[in-house]
Design an enzyme around this catalytic site. Structure first.
Site, PDB file in Angstrom:
ATOM      1  N   THR A 130       0.851  -1.186   0.000  1.00 44.88           N
ATOM      2  CA  THR A 130       0.000   0.000   0.000  1.00 44.88           C
ATOM      3  C   THR A 130       0.888   1.238   0.000  1.00 44.88           C
ATOM      4  O   THR A 130       1.878   1.292   0.737  1.00 44.88           O
ATOM      5  CB  THR A 130      -0.954   0.068   1.214  1.00 44.88           C
ATOM      6  OG1 THR A 130      -1.587   1.347   1.252  1.00 44.88           O
ATOM      7  CG2 THR A 130      -0.236  -0.158   2.531  1.00 44.88           C
ATOM      8  N   ILE A 131       0.530   2.221  -0.824  1.00 44.56           N
ATOM      9  CA  ILE A 131       1.289   3.476  -0.793  1.00 44.56           C
ATOM     10  C   ILE A 131       0.915   4.302   0.430  1.00 44.56           C
ATOM     11  O   ILE A 131       1.568   5.302   0.724  1.00 44.56           O
ATOM     12  CB  ILE A 131       1.097   4.306  -2.083  1.00 44.56           C
ATOM     13  CG1 ILE A 131      -0.353   4.787  -2.232  1.00 44.56           C
ATOM     14  CG2 ILE A 131       1.550   3.535  -3.303  1.00 44.56           C
ATOM     15  CD1 ILE A 131      -0.546   5.803  -3.352  1.00 44.56           C
ATOM     16  N   ASP A 132      -0.140   3.881   1.158  1.00 45.22           N
ATOM     17  CA  ASP A 132      -0.583   4.646   2.331  1.00 45.22           C
ATOM     18  C   ASP A 132       0.318   4.444   3.548  1.00 45.22           C
ATOM     19  O   ASP A 132       0.247   5.218   4.504  1.00 45.22           O
ATOM     20  CB  ASP A 132      -2.019   4.265   2.716  1.00 45.22           C
ATOM     21  CG  ASP A 132      -3.036   4.688   1.676  1.00 45.22           C
ATOM     22  OD1 ASP A 132      -2.666   5.467   0.772  1.00 45.22           O
ATOM     23  OD2 ASP A 132      -4.191   4.241   1.746  1.00 45.22           O
ATOM     24  N   GLY A 177      -4.251   8.881   0.722  1.00 43.75           N
ATOM     25  CA  GLY A 177      -4.032   8.357   2.074  1.00 43.75           C
ATOM     26  C   GLY A 177      -5.381   8.098   2.699  1.00 43.75           C
ATOM     27  O   GLY A 177      -5.987   9.004   3.261  1.00 43.75           O
ATOM     28  N   ARG A 178      -5.863   6.857   2.597  1.00 43.79           N
ATOM     29  CA  ARG A 178      -7.252   6.550   2.952  1.00 43.79           C
ATOM     30  C   ARG A 178      -7.593   6.915   4.391  1.00 43.79           C
ATOM     31  O   ARG A 178      -8.621   7.497   4.663  1.00 43.79           O
ATOM     32  CB  ARG A 178      -7.515   5.052   2.716  1.00 43.79           C
ATOM     33  CG  ARG A 178      -8.940   4.620   2.993  1.00 43.79           C
ATOM     34  CD  ARG A 178      -9.128   3.144   2.681  1.00 43.79           C
ATOM     35  NE  ARG A 178      -8.217   2.320   3.468  1.00 43.79           N
ATOM     36  CZ  ARG A 178      -8.134   0.995   3.353  1.00 43.79           C
ATOM     37  NH1 ARG A 178      -8.879   0.379   2.468  1.00 43.79           N
ATOM     38  NH2 ARG A 178      -7.293   0.305   4.106  1.00 43.79           N
ATOM     39  N   GLU A 237      -6.222  13.406   2.035  1.00 46.12           N
ATOM     40  CA  GLU A 237      -7.610  13.000   1.808  1.00 46.12           C
ATOM     41  C   GLU A 237      -8.136  12.162   2.970  1.00 46.12           C
ATOM     42  O   GLU A 237      -9.344  11.953   3.100  1.00 46.12           O
ATOM     43  CB  GLU A 237      -7.744  12.224   0.499  1.00 46.12           C
ATOM     44  CG  GLU A 237      -7.145  10.831   0.523  1.00 46.12           C
ATOM     45  CD  GLU A 237      -7.522   9.996  -0.704  1.00 46.12           C
ATOM     46  OE1 GLU A 237      -7.954  10.578  -1.717  1.00 46.12           O
ATOM     47  OE2 GLU A 237      -7.373   8.769  -0.631  1.00 46.12           O
ATOM     48  N   TYR A 298      -3.783   9.370  -8.473  1.00 48.37           N
ATOM     49  CA  TYR A 298      -3.431   8.233  -9.324  1.00 48.37           C
ATOM     50  C   TYR A 298      -2.052   8.381  -9.961  1.00 48.37           C
ATOM     51  O   TYR A 298      -1.448   7.394 -10.374  1.00 48.37           O
ATOM     52  CB  TYR A 298      -4.498   8.053 -10.407  1.00 48.37           C
ATOM     53  CG  TYR A 298      -5.849   7.689  -9.827  1.00 48.37           C
ATOM     54  CD1 TYR A 298      -6.036   6.460  -9.194  1.00 48.37           C
ATOM     55  CD2 TYR A 298      -6.922   8.567  -9.871  1.00 48.37           C
ATOM     56  CE1 TYR A 298      -7.256   6.115  -8.636  1.00 48.37           C
ATOM     57  CE2 TYR A 298      -8.148   8.235  -9.319  1.00 48.37           C
ATOM     58  CZ  TYR A 298      -8.311   7.007  -8.701  1.00 48.37           C
ATOM     59  OH  TYR A 298      -9.526   6.672  -8.149  1.00 48.37           O
TER      60      TYR A 298
END
Length: 405
Positions: A130-132, A177-178, A237, A298
């Site tokens: 995950t990039i988060d 960033g969820r 975000e 994206y």
């Protein structure tokens, strides 16, 4: 019949997926395994006619440094009633390797348990991505793809800041960033942005659009006091993840809604929302300041991995083979700070409700506090000069907004 391993990818892209796939293929091919990549994740794996890639060395060798994923990804999450063992029997699969998030891993655990009731012996090892950077790995080690996404965000972010200086404008940037602010924190800090807003800052108050906009205005006014007519404010975000739904619905933004009446946040640019609300407030205050929105989303997910992720993903791919050879199954491959490979299990991460809590930015760490203290915002000593721009400067005091005083 030749033994096989199967590889699937779930969720969204992250830099380094192809590095993992390439490494797995090269490592298992050397030991005489047939290496099969399955397109479309679980949907492909469980279908009657899956689209497959049979890897050889040359295919694997061409992709290891490429961004994106050579295997088409899918967010499809099967129910137990969707399970079947056809693919595993037909190809004599001994190991299922999944690349994805916790949903992908937990589904694989359910699937392989089912498959093993069908007189088959199939192991499962999961490679987390995950990039988060929000998976709670040991030693606070980064998730693969994070450093590359941050690097690309900084490349774009520095160009945005140069534009702000060149044109004496403000930019409002939103970063992916969820539920955690790692990506936004890393980009804003590296780019020397005047304002950074991440969900972890709101540890003593609830998140509202008014507070976010007032924090940006606090930075704009502080810069004006110091003779600086430009700047960049970056908002994660992830603030939406912790925001009350009524706050989102009553924001004045024209959202589309899903079948359950929830705003479809994926259909809108978060930076446009923040920038629009900022412009509305600036006009109310009579401040003639231009600001422009920039979305860092994206663009960060499919870029070629930097050296850090090339090394990490190669290690994780080889690590899968190590865990499999040791007889481990139903586990996650992990490398500690020394580079030692160890198996982790979902139960190691889950809370009492069976959920994996996200790893957040440690807002009380020296690193976070030093960067935050270095941002531009109104303090009590600025109130008198700030009255040139707003009648009530205390409402724009950064630490008062966050209830940090």
């Amino acid at each position: 019949m030749e033994k096989s391993i199967a590889i699937i990818c779930g969720g969204g892209p992250a830099p380094g997926i192809n590095t993992v796939i390439s490494t797995l293929a090269k490592t298992f091919l050397k030991d005489g395994y047939n290496v099969i990549g399955v397109h479309h994740g679980y949907k492909g794996l469980l279908s009657d006619n899956p689209s497959l890639v049979h890897f050889d060395f040359h295919h694997a060798d061409r992709i290891f440094s490429r961004g994106g994923s050579t295997l088409i990804m899918s967010r499809f999450k099967p129910k137990d009633s969707d399970f079947n063992a056809h693919f595993f029997k037909k190809h004599n699969v001994k190991l299922l390797v999944t690349i994805g998030g916790d949903d992908t891993a937990s589904t694989a655990n359910r699937l392989t348990k089912y498959v093993n009731t069908q007189n088959l012996d199939v192991a499962h090892v999961h490679v987390p991505k995950t990039i988060d950077n929000d998976l709670p790995l040991p030693d606070r080690n980064p998730t693969f793809g994070f450093h590359t996404a941050k690097d690309e965000g900084v490349r774009i972010g520095n160009t945005v800041y140069e534009d702000a200086r060149t044109s004496e404008n403000w930019f409002v940037v939103a970063a992916m960033g969820r539920s955690a602010g790692h990506l936004a924190f890393g980009i804003a800090s590296a780019c020397h942005y005047q304002m950074m807003i991440i969900p972890e800052m709101f540890n003593k108050t609830n998140i509202t659009f008014e507070k976010i906009i007032n924090m940006i205005i606090s930075s704009i006014i502080k810069c004006k006091i110091q003779g600086i007519e430009y700047g960049v404010a970056l908002v994660s975000e992830g603030v939406f993840h912790f925001m009350e739904q009524d706050e989102i619905i009553n924001s004045g933004i024209n959202f589309t809604y899903d079948d359950h009446g929830h705003p479809e946040l994926g259909n809108v640019s978060k930076s446009h929302i923040f920038n629009y609300l900022l412009q509305v407030k600036l006009k109310e205050l009579g401040l003639d300041i231009k600001s422009r929105p920039v979305e860092l989303g994206y663009e960060l997910r499919c870029c070629p991995p930097i050296a850090f992720d090339l090394t990490l993903c190669t290690l994780l791919g080889i690590g899968v083979k190590k865990l499999f050879d040791e007889g481990n199954t139903g586990c996650i491959v992990s490398a500690n700070s020394r580079g030692d490979i160890t198996p982790l299990y979902l139960k190691d991460f889950e809370d009492e409700n069976g959920k994996i809590p996200p790893r957040l930015v440690d807002i009380n760490s020296d690193m976070a506090q030093l960067f935050i203290n270095n941002l531009f915002y109104i303090k009590e000593k600025d109130y008198e000069e700030a009255k040139k721009y707003v009648p009530n400067p205390e409402a724009y005091d950064f630490k008062k907004i966050l209830n940090w005083d």
